[in-house]
Write an enzyme that holds these catalytic residues in place. Structure first.
Site, PDB file in Angstrom:
ATOM      1  CG  HIS A  41       6.327   8.900  -3.478  1.00  0.00           C
ATOM      2  ND1 HIS A  41       6.698   8.905  -4.803  1.00  0.00           N
ATOM      3  CD2 HIS A  41       7.296   8.210  -2.830  1.00  0.00           C
ATOM      4  CE1 HIS A  41       7.840   8.252  -4.950  1.00  0.00           C
ATOM      5  NE2 HIS A  41       8.229   7.810  -3.766  1.00  0.00           N
ATOM      6  CG  ASP A  43       9.223   5.694  -0.897  1.00  0.00           C
ATOM      7  OD1 ASP A  43       9.456   5.739  -2.117  1.00  0.00           O
ATOM      8  OD2 ASP A  43       9.253   6.696  -0.163  1.00  0.00           O
ATOM      9  N   GLY A 158      14.456   7.235   3.651  1.00  0.00           N
ATOM     10  CA  GLY A 158      14.212   8.666   3.566  1.00  0.00           C
ATOM     11  C   GLY A 158      15.302   9.396   4.342  1.00  0.00           C
ATOM     12  CG  ASP A 189      11.746   9.649  -4.547  1.00  0.00           C
ATOM     13  OD1 ASP A 189      11.701  10.294  -3.478  1.00  0.00           O
ATOM     14  OD2 ASP A 189      11.424   8.449  -4.637  1.00  0.00           O
ATOM     15  N   GLY A 191      15.905  13.350  -0.770  1.00  0.00           N
ATOM     16  CA  GLY A 191      16.824  14.382  -0.295  1.00  0.00           C
ATOM     17  C   GLY A 191      16.381  15.804  -0.532  1.00  0.00           C
ATOM     18  CB  SER A 212      12.023  13.406   6.094  1.00  0.00           C
ATOM     19  OG  SER A 212      13.031  13.750   5.171  1.00  0.00           O
ATOM     20  CB  ALA A 213      10.959  18.342   3.482  1.00  0.00           C
TER      21      ALA A 213
END
Ligand code: DX5
Ligand code: ZN
Length: 238
Positions: A41, A43, A158, A189, A191, A212-213
């Protein structure tokens, strides 16, 4: 790729690449491939629709990968721009409904475009909807859509916190899509973390975007991605 192909592998992750080490983009993409991921993905933010300026067409073209390229456009008036992203190898174009003065037209244009990676696959036509936008925008567009992606954060960065009201919005979009009848995937999308992925999976999305995970700068990317995918499969109700 049609919506049915997207739904056949549901639920699946689409991994946000901008928090990766972009200096070693090829290696980061190989890590996602090794982890069994299917989508990457990107952004795209233009500093106008969104305060942040990120990447554009050359960055999508630079991704040499077997992953499906999921391109999330957060740019002012995407109509004139979508063709360039498709030429760069986008498999999915997901644009913000708020960014286009005529979203129906953008979807029509995308429906006529060929996939540069494989002419047998079309382009997934996706609509992204921000948390403050009424879902009533959706029904007139459903005939021209393959994918609806609900933002669980406001577009821009993010690492923001998942907005709880998103659960009810996913359920409502599910009803709208079921009432329409055609194959349309539903995604979320923003969080999504290791701590809430099981709860998000239980909300029933077909696609979960997570950045970010997975690229958290500490644990191995492959292990993070596999953990998120396993949790998604185990707790999914889609
Ligand atoms: C925000 C983007 C998201 C975001 C996801 O405008 O659309 O894709 O980068 O990042 P995380 O998973 O870190 O919230
Ligand atoms: Zn995104």
């Amino acid at each position: 790729m049609t919506a049915s192909q997207l739904l056949a592998k549901s639920p699946q992750l689409s991994v946000g690449i901008l928090t990766a080490n972009l200096g070693t983009l090829d290696e980061e993409l190989r890590r996602l491939e090794r982890a069994g991921m299917t989508m990457v993905h990107t952004d795209v933010m233009d500093g106008v629709f969104c305060p942040m300026l990120t990447v554009g067409v050359p960055f999508v073209a630079a991704q040499r990968t077997s992953l499906r390229k999921d391109v999330h456009l957060m740019i002012h008036e995407p109509l004139a721009r979508v063709g360039e992203f498709v030429k760069a190898g986008a498999d999915m174009i997901v644009f913000q409904v708020e960014s286009a003065s005529n979203p129906h037209r953008v979807l029509q244009v995308l429906g006529d475009m060929a996939n540069e990676n494989d002419s047998a696959r079309g382009i997934i036509r996706g609509l992204a909807i921000s948390p403050g936008t009424p879902l009533e925008v959706l029904p007139p567009l459903l005939d021209h859509l393959d994918y609806v992606m609900l933002l669980a954060i406001n577009p821009g960065w993010g690492g923001q916190k998942f907005i709880p009201a998103t659960a009810a919005r996913i359920a409502r979009v599910r009803e709208m899509v079921a009432g329409h009848g055609g194959p349309i995937a539903v995604g979320v999308d923003g969080g999504v973390t290791k701590a809430n992925i099981a709860a998000v999976a239980a909300m029933g999305p077909d696609v979960v975007v997570t950045g970010s995970a997975v690229f958290d700068g500490s644990s191995a990317v492959e292990a993070n991605a596999q953990f998120m995918q396993a949790q998604l499969r185990a707790s999914s109700t889609s």
